[in-house]
Design an enzyme around this catalytic site. Structure first.
Site, PDB file in Angstrom:
ATOM      1  N   SER A 150       0.947  -1.037  -0.029  1.00 52.49           N
ATOM      2  CA  SER A 150       0.067  -0.229  -0.298  1.00 52.49           C
ATOM      3  C   SER A 150       0.775   1.392   0.248  1.00 52.49           C
ATOM      4  CB  SER A 150      -0.883  -0.083   1.197  1.00 52.49           C
ATOM      5  OG  SER A 150      -1.669   1.091   1.444  1.00 52.49           O
TER       6      SER A 150
ATOM      7  N   TYR B  63      -2.689   0.146  11.140  1.00 58.08           N
ATOM      8  CA  TYR B  63      -2.749  -0.249   9.102  1.00 58.08           C
ATOM      9  C   TYR B  63      -0.522   0.133   8.520  1.00 58.08           C
ATOM     10  CZ  TYR B  63      -4.171  -0.425   4.607  1.00 58.08           C
ATOM     11  OH  TYR B  63      -3.725  -1.077   3.279  1.00 58.08           O
TER      12      TYR B  63
END
Ligand code: 8X3
Length: 255
Positions: free
Chosen positions: A140, A153
């Site tokens: 990501s 995250y």
């Protein structure tokens, strides 16, 4: 695109929805025999059936990537594997570091990092045995920079990124490419909804006014492109974002 040899098997984790499901579809269309894994049996079975009816080769294998015993058992089903797409993962919460739930942090590390580690370790000998293996880590943009509220995250995705980078160094000389795909804002059915524990209003706010967030198909197309480059071409890291997102914190919204 030239079809891959029939013997080429592509395993996709987290194939029950979003980027994983889209990637399984596109790899099947590119000629791979796809193996769909995820915890949700019904979903992957339905997708495997749909792909099979369309003339592709697809099988479903229910799997929790954080369960190492189950992952090792899964690996025994194969002699060789051509492609592994480590896509399973996700975000939980958007709390600041000061108040984030350590249980969420642990779960995110387990799924995004240990899950990828488990499947990669278990399948690496089969990828080497294929003589031309490919490991994809779907990380990501959260693995390449932080943002407020990204905390657990962001930390986990930095872990996925480092896993890919380190593995590439360690196995150089073996016939396996290590490709990292780092997507930014992708609008899928579940990513933001899961992050905000089913709160639809909060999930919708993530994409509010953004003209065109990326779609799961955009990312799947990029993964398939990277995988289907010639064997000597390793796309180390590919960052993709929608045009409206210049950085993790700079997003154009038409509100
Ligand atoms: C998803 C990108 O911006 O939600 O992996 O962290 S972001």
């Amino acid at each position: 695109m030239a079809p891959a040899p029939a013997s080429r098997i592509a395993v996709v984790t987290g194939a029950s929805s979003g980027i994983g499901a889209a990637t399984a579809r596109q790899l099947a269309e590119a000629g791979y025999r796809v193996v769909l894994t995820a915890r949700r049996k019904d979903r992957i079975e339905a997708l495997a059936e749909e792909l099979t009816k369309a003339g592709h080769s697809a099988t479903a294998y229910p799997l929790d990537v954080t369960d190492r015993t189950a992952v090792d058992e899964f690996a025994t089903a194969f002699q060789t594997i051509g492609v592994l797409v480590n896509n399973a993962g996700g975000a939980l919460g958007a709390d600041p570091v000061a108040t984030g739930d350590p249980a969420d942090w642990r779960t995110m590390y387990e799924t995004n990092v240990i899950g990828t580690l488990n499947v990669t370790q278990a399948l690496l000998p089969k990828l080497v045995a294929s003589g031309d293996g490919v490991i994809v880590v779907v990380s990501s943009t959260a693995g390449h920079g932080t943002y407020e509220g990204g905390a657990g995250y962001v930390a986990a995705k930095h872990g996925s990124h480092v896993l890919a980078e380190t593995l590439r160094l360690e196995i150089v000389g073996q016939p396996v490419r290590v490709i990292e795909i780092a997507p930014g804002m992708v609008k899928t059915d579940e990513f933001a909804l899961t992050r905000f524990a089913g709160d639809e209003a909060k999930a919708a706010k993530v994409y509010a006014g953004v003209p065109d967030p990326l779609t799961a198909d955009d990312v799947a197309e990029t993964i398939t492109w990277a995988v289907t480059r010639p064997s000597h071409v390793n796309v180390d890291l590919l960052v993709l974002r929608p045009r409206a997102q210049a950085s993790n914190t700079k997003v154009h919204r038409e509100l």
